[in-house]
Design a protein around this motif. Structure first.
Motif, PDB file in Angstrom:
ATOM      1  N   VAL A  12      10.447  27.723  21.354  1.00  0.00           N
ATOM      2  CA  VAL A  12      10.852  26.379  21.789  1.00  0.00           C
ATOM      3  C   VAL A  12       9.906  25.340  21.194  1.00  0.00           C
ATOM      4  O   VAL A  12      10.354  24.304  20.689  1.00  0.00           O
ATOM      5  CB  VAL A  12      10.895  26.277  23.337  1.00  0.00           C
ATOM      6  N   MET A  13       8.605  25.598  21.243  1.00  0.00           N
ATOM      7  CA  MET A  13       7.641  24.661  20.655  1.00  0.00           C
ATOM      8  C   MET A  13       7.896  24.481  19.156  1.00  0.00           C
ATOM      9  O   MET A  13       7.866  23.364  18.645  1.00  0.00           O
ATOM     10  CB  MET A  13       6.207  25.146  20.887  1.00  0.00           C
ATOM     11  N   GLN A  14       8.182  25.572  18.461  1.00  0.00           N
ATOM     12  CA  GLN A  14       8.474  25.497  17.031  1.00  0.00           C
ATOM     13  C   GLN A  14       9.761  24.708  16.789  1.00  0.00           C
ATOM     14  O   GLN A  14       9.834  23.880  15.867  1.00  0.00           O
ATOM     15  CB  GLN A  14       8.590  26.901  16.443  1.00  0.00           C
ATOM     16  N   ALA A  15      10.762  24.944  17.610  1.00  0.00           N
ATOM     17  CA  ALA A  15      12.043  24.243  17.457  1.00  0.00           C
ATOM     18  C   ALA A  15      11.877  22.752  17.733  1.00  0.00           C
ATOM     19  O   ALA A  15      12.428  21.907  17.012  1.00  0.00           O
ATOM     20  CB  ALA A  15      13.091  24.850  18.388  1.00  0.00           C
ATOM     21  N   LEU A  16      11.108  22.413  18.765  1.00  0.00           N
ATOM     22  CA  LEU A  16      10.888  21.002  19.080  1.00  0.00           C
ATOM     23  C   LEU A  16      10.091  20.306  17.979  1.00  0.00           C
ATOM     24  O   LEU A  16      10.374  19.151  17.641  1.00  0.00           O
ATOM     25  CB  LEU A  16      10.188  20.863  20.429  1.00  0.00           C
ATOM     26  N   TYR A  17       9.132  20.997  17.414  1.00  0.00           N
ATOM     27  CA  TYR A  17       8.372  20.429  16.302  1.00  0.00           C
ATOM     28  C   TYR A  17       9.288  20.208  15.097  1.00  0.00           C
ATOM     29  O   TYR A  17       9.268  19.138  14.481  1.00  0.00           O
ATOM     30  CB  TYR A  17       7.195  21.336  15.922  1.00  0.00           C
ATOM     31  N   ALA A  18      10.105  21.189  14.783  1.00  0.00           N
ATOM     32  CA  ALA A  18      11.058  21.048  13.669  1.00  0.00           C
ATOM     33  C   ALA A  18      12.015  19.895  13.942  1.00  0.00           C
ATOM     34  O   ALA A  18      12.359  19.129  13.032  1.00  0.00           O
ATOM     35  CB  ALA A  18      11.827  22.347  13.465  1.00  0.00           C
ATOM     36  N   ASN A  19      12.430  19.749  15.191  1.00  0.00           N
ATOM     37  CA  ASN A  19      13.343  18.675  15.561  1.00  0.00           C
ATOM     38  C   ASN A  19      12.661  17.309  15.432  1.00  0.00           C
ATOM     39  O   ASN A  19      13.310  16.322  15.085  1.00  0.00           O
ATOM     40  CB  ASN A  19      13.855  18.874  16.987  1.00  0.00           C
ATOM     41  N   GLU A  20      11.376  17.270  15.693  1.00  0.00           N
ATOM     42  CA  GLU A  20      10.620  16.023  15.540  1.00  0.00           C
ATOM     43  C   GLU A  20      10.608  15.589  14.073  1.00  0.00           C
ATOM     44  O   GLU A  20      10.716  14.407  13.754  1.00  0.00           O
ATOM     45  CB  GLU A  20       9.186  16.233  16.036  1.00  0.00           C
ATOM     46  N   LEU A  21      10.482  16.551  13.163  1.00  0.00           N
ATOM     47  CA  LEU A  21      10.443  16.254  11.730  1.00  0.00           C
ATOM     48  C   LEU A  21      11.823  15.947  11.163  1.00  0.00           C
ATOM     49  O   LEU A  21      11.965  15.125  10.269  1.00  0.00           O
ATOM     50  CB  LEU A  21       9.833  17.428  10.968  1.00  0.00           C
ATOM     51  N   SER A  22      12.827  16.644  11.678  1.00  0.00           N
ATOM     52  CA  SER A  22      14.196  16.483  11.183  1.00  0.00           C
ATOM     53  C   SER A  22      15.169  16.695  12.343  1.00  0.00           C
ATOM     54  O   SER A  22      15.553  17.832  12.629  1.00  0.00           O
ATOM     55  CB  SER A  22      14.459  17.501  10.070  1.00  0.00           C
ATOM     56  N   SER A  24      17.979  17.397  14.938  1.00  0.00           N
ATOM     57  CA  SER A  24      19.176  18.238  14.870  1.00  0.00           C
ATOM     58  C   SER A  24      19.793  18.332  16.257  1.00  0.00           C
ATOM     59  O   SER A  24      19.085  18.227  17.257  1.00  0.00           O
ATOM     60  CB  SER A  24      18.828  19.653  14.412  1.00  0.00           C
ATOM     61  N   PRO A  25      21.093  18.584  16.320  1.00  0.00           N
ATOM     62  CA  PRO A  25      21.698  18.837  17.634  1.00  0.00           C
ATOM     63  C   PRO A  25      21.152  20.134  18.236  1.00  0.00           C
ATOM     64  O   PRO A  25      20.737  21.046  17.508  1.00  0.00           O
ATOM     65  CB  PRO A  25      23.189  18.974  17.335  1.00  0.00           C
ATOM     66  N   ILE A  26      21.151  20.215  19.559  1.00  0.00           N
ATOM     67  CA  ILE A  26      20.603  21.388  20.244  1.00  0.00           C
ATOM     68  C   ILE A  26      21.246  22.692  19.771  1.00  0.00           C
ATOM     69  O   ILE A  26      20.531  23.655  19.504  1.00  0.00           O
ATOM     70  CB  ILE A  26      20.690  21.229  21.770  1.00  0.00           C
ATOM     71  N   PRO A  27      22.578  22.766  19.634  1.00  0.00           N
ATOM     72  CA  PRO A  27      23.158  24.043  19.162  1.00  0.00           C
ATOM     73  C   PRO A  27      22.602  24.480  17.798  1.00  0.00           C
ATOM     74  O   PRO A  27      22.374  25.664  17.563  1.00  0.00           O
ATOM     75  CB  PRO A  27      24.648  23.750  19.083  1.00  0.00           C
ATOM     76  N   SER A  28      22.343  23.515  16.938  1.00  0.00           N
ATOM     77  CA  SER A  28      21.778  23.837  15.626  1.00  0.00           C
ATOM     78  C   SER A  28      20.350  24.362  15.756  1.00  0.00           C
ATOM     79  O   SER A  28      19.959  25.319  15.079  1.00  0.00           O
ATOM     80  CB  SER A  28      21.805  22.599  14.737  1.00  0.00           C
ATOM     81  N   LEU A  29      19.555  23.740  16.643  1.00  0.00           N
ATOM     82  CA  LEU A  29      18.186  24.229  16.887  1.00  0.00           C
ATOM     83  C   LEU A  29      18.205  25.664  17.388  1.00  0.00           C
ATOM     84  O   LEU A  29      17.424  26.503  16.944  1.00  0.00           O
ATOM     85  CB  LEU A  29      17.485  23.354  17.928  1.00  0.00           C
ATOM     86  N   ILE A  30      19.099  25.930  18.329  1.00  0.00           N
ATOM     87  CA  ILE A  30      19.212  27.281  18.892  1.00  0.00           C
ATOM     88  C   ILE A  30      19.581  28.273  17.804  1.00  0.00           C
ATOM     89  O   ILE A  30      18.976  29.342  17.683  1.00  0.00           O
ATOM     90  CB  ILE A  30      20.258  27.310  20.028  1.00  0.00           C
ATOM     91  N   GLU A  31      20.540  27.916  16.998  1.00  0.00           N
ATOM     92  CA  GLU A  31      21.005  28.817  15.933  1.00  0.00           C
ATOM     93  C   GLU A  31      19.888  29.126  14.940  1.00  0.00           C
ATOM     94  O   GLU A  31      19.735  30.256  14.505  1.00  0.00           O
ATOM     95  CB  GLU A  31      22.181  28.166  15.210  1.00  0.00           C
ATOM     96  N   GLN A  32      19.085  28.126  14.609  1.00  0.00           N
ATOM     97  CA  GLN A  32      18.027  28.306  13.616  1.00  0.00           C
ATOM     98  C   GLN A  32      16.808  29.058  14.145  1.00  0.00           C
ATOM     99  O   GLN A  32      16.181  29.811  13.414  1.00  0.00           O
ATOM    100  CB  GLN A  32      17.559  26.934  13.102  1.00  0.00           C
ATOM    101  N   HIS A  33      16.465  28.848  15.410  1.00  0.00           N
ATOM    102  CA  HIS A  33      15.188  29.345  15.915  1.00  0.00           C
ATOM    103  C   HIS A  33      15.276  30.499  16.903  1.00  0.00           C
ATOM    104  O   HIS A  33      14.253  31.048  17.298  1.00  0.00           O
ATOM    105  CB  HIS A  33      14.405  28.200  16.563  1.00  0.00           C
ATOM    106  N   PHE A  34      16.481  30.876  17.313  1.00  0.00           N
ATOM    107  CA  PHE A  34      16.591  31.871  18.378  1.00  0.00           C
ATOM    108  C   PHE A  34      17.515  33.027  18.041  1.00  0.00           C
ATOM    109  O   PHE A  34      18.095  33.641  18.925  1.00  0.00           O
ATOM    110  CB  PHE A  34      17.031  31.189  19.687  1.00  0.00           C
ATOM    111  N   VAL A  35      17.601  33.365  16.781  1.00  0.00           N
ATOM    112  CA  VAL A  35      18.454  34.466  16.346  1.00  0.00           C
ATOM    113  C   VAL A  35      18.086  35.766  17.056  1.00  0.00           C
ATOM    114  O   VAL A  35      18.966  36.497  17.518  1.00  0.00           O
ATOM    115  CB  VAL A  35      18.379  34.639  14.807  1.00  0.00           C
ATOM    116  N   GLU A  36      16.803  36.031  17.206  1.00  0.00           N
ATOM    117  CA  GLU A  36      16.370  37.298  17.812  1.00  0.00           C
ATOM    118  C   GLU A  36      16.663  37.374  19.311  1.00  0.00           C
ATOM    119  O   GLU A  36      16.592  38.447  19.901  1.00  0.00           O
ATOM    120  CB  GLU A  36      14.884  37.542  17.564  1.00  0.00           C
TER     121      GLU A  36
END
Length: 70
Positions: A12-22, A24-36
């Motif tokens: 979540v911290m990594q996703a929020l940091y990535a979201n701060e830089l670029s 993205s909608p929440i579903p996109s963040l989930i798809e990119q950072h939570f595959v496992e």
């Protein structure tokens, strides 16, 4: 590695940091950072809640951080 709430919080911290830089909608963040975690419905729901709540209350959280650091 067995997924757990701690590893979800790290992602979540990594996703929020990535979201701060670029942003993205929440579903996109989930798809990119939570595959496992896709097979772990409870952990995935936990991640979604953390992300959405953090983004929803971001201004309040930022104000608290600024107040504590001054």
């Amino acid at each position: 590695m067995i997924p757990n709430r701690r590893s979800v919080r790290e992602h979540v911290m990594q996703a929020l940091y990535a979201n701060e830089l670029s942003p993205s909608p929440i579903p996109s963040l989930i798809e990119q950072h939570f595959v496992e975690f896709l097979s772990e419905k409870t952990l995935l729901a936990f991640a979604k809640k953390l992300i959405s709540n953090t983004l929803e209350y971001q201004e309040n959280l930022d104000s608290l951080i600024v107040a504590k650091t001054q």
